[in-house]
Design a protein around this motif. Structure first.
Motif, PDB file in Angstrom:
ATOM      1  N   ALA A  96    -117.698  67.653  26.115  1.00  0.00           N
ATOM      2  CA  ALA A  96    -117.602  67.203  27.516  1.00  0.00           C
ATOM      3  C   ALA A  96    -116.297  66.466  27.813  1.00  0.00           C
ATOM      4  O   ALA A  96    -116.313  65.295  28.200  1.00  0.00           O
ATOM      5  N   GLU A 149    -113.746  74.551  16.676  1.00  0.00           N
ATOM      6  CA  GLU A 149    -114.943  75.397  16.621  1.00  0.00           C
ATOM      7  C   GLU A 149    -115.027  76.149  15.286  1.00  0.00           C
ATOM      8  O   GLU A 149    -116.120  76.401  14.771  1.00  0.00           O
ATOM      9  N   GLY A 191    -121.474  70.394  24.282  1.00  0.00           N
ATOM     10  CA  GLY A 191    -120.168  70.252  23.650  1.00  0.00           C
ATOM     11  C   GLY A 191    -119.592  68.864  23.822  1.00  0.00           C
ATOM     12  O   GLY A 191    -120.337  67.897  24.071  1.00  0.00           O
TER      13      GLY A 191
END
Ligand code: NAD
Length: 366
Positions: A285, A91, A283
């Motif tokens: 997943a 991230e 995102g």
């Protein structure tokens, strides 16, 4: 021949490579069909880049992104990186990329194809055909304002943040909002809290000032609490909403969920020149990664946003959106958007991508 326009592709982690594979096929097909002169290059990014190089945003990837005309990203992250040092988590690579490229304007459309109206938590008649765009300021406001912190005051701890915008930050996001409104239905709603916050008072004043150059765009203002209410009461009243970082964060998630289909929603983050990073809002997943069942449509629609907002290829963008519409109309559904209607045909990631390619080609020969 003029130089090719460079598109950097960042597959990322989890379902990222699966959905990007389909979106890339659609991009390349549109490139051929509309003679777009695009050249693509894939780069390591996110957790997979961290595994390979020890850095979620390797220098070579950042350099390629700087040099690109536009960037198409899949998704990053996964539980296996939770133990990595904070600065090296996937991230962080994404946040750094946004900051390095100064991507201050975040476009989040909430669109609901009529065929998927049953997937929403709202009554179908309130949301069928919903097509609104939220433009969120992404690099300023309370998420970045100084001073910030937690400190000891008068014998107890105090947490504080600062909501701050300068005129130029407001002006550039307002300009972008008016330009986008012009490409749509020419109705812009600026959301603030000017009845309480001075920063919102200035926001409203600058938006009004920018509006003078856009007499063809109808501008309204709304307080954020009312906007939240209106979004769930009658969302189709909006065309484009422009708002600050914090308000946009909350409102865009609420608007996305109105559509009930996380696998359908694209996004863009643009810099001052219009260059952008395009990605689905969902995102990586991890729960379905590797199974080939992820819905690639959010990423395919990110390609169409890229063609519209950075590459100014509206015809190609329209053709992709029409192909997606056609595929939904014929009943193709990935698992996340299956609603059990009669003509439904459950498809996997690859089959959905192929169906869009077929519809795109059919559109060209129609
Ligand atoms: P998520 O969006 O990855 O998944 C939420 C739920 O939606 C899951 O059940 C998933 O299976 C489903 N889903 C998501 N995309 C789908 C698709 N295309 N087709 C079908 N179903 C889909 O959110 P999460 O589980 O909270 O996060 C997983 C990882 O993704 C975390 O590491 C998070 O940090 C990361 N993340 C990345 C981004 C990004 O790359 N921009 C955004 C959000 C989350």
């Amino acid at each position: 021949m003029s130089q090719a326009r460079k598109i950097v592709i960042l597959p990322g982690d989890g379902i990222g490579p699966e959905i990007i594979a389909q979106a890339t096929k659609v991009l390349l097909a549109a490139n051929d069909q509309f003679n777009l002169g695009l050249a693509t290059q894939s780069c390591a990014f996110g957790g997979s880049a961290y595994d390979e190089t020890g850095n979620p945003l390797p220098d070579s990837t950042l350099a390629a992104c700087r040099d690109a005309d536009a960037i198409l990203a899949g998704a990053i992250g996964g539980p296996q990186y939770d133990a990595a040092p904070r600065e090296l988590r996937p991230e962080r690579g994404l946040l750094r990329l946004r900051a390095e490229l100064k991507l201050f304007a975040n476009l989040r459309p909430a669109l609901l194809y009529p065929e998927l109206a049953d997937a929403s938590s709202l009554k179908p008649e309130l949301v069928a055909g919903l097509n609104l765009m939220i433009l969120r300021e992404l690099t300023g406001g309370i998420y970045f304002g100084q001073p910030r912190g937690i400190e000891q005051r008068d014998g107890e701890r105090v947490g504080f943040n600062t909501m701050v915008y300068n005129e130029s930050e407001i002006r550039r996001i307002a300009l972008r909002a008016f330009e986008i409104s012009r490409q749509r239905d020419s109705r812009l709603c600026s959301v603030d809290k000017a009845n309480v916050l001075e920063v919102s008072e200035l926001w409203r004043e600058i938006v009004e000032d920018v509006a003078k150059d856009y007499p063809d765009v109808e501008l309204t203002h709304m307080y954020v609490d009312n906007a939240a209410m209106q979004l769930v009461r009658a969302p189709k009243q909006f065309d484009v909403i422009v708002t600050s970082n914090l308000f946009g964060d909350v409102l865009s998630d609420a608007a996305a969920m109105l559509t009930g289909s996380i696998g359908m929603l694209p996004s863009a983050s643009l810099d001052e020149s219009g260059k952008g990073l395009y990605e689905p809002i969902h995102g990586s997943a991890p729960d379905i990664a590797g199974q080939g069942i992820a819905n690639p449509l959010a990423t395919i629609l990110s390609v169409s946003m890229m063609l519209r907002y950075t590459l100014h290829e509206a015809k190609a963008a329209d053709a992709i959106e029409q192909a997606v519409s056609a595929v939904l109309a014929t009943g193709h559904r990935c698992r996340d958007i299956a609603t059990g209607v009669a003509n439904e045909q459950l498809v996997n990631t690859q089959e959905m991508g192929e169906a869009v390619l077929v519809a795109l080609a059919a559109g060209a020969s129609a």
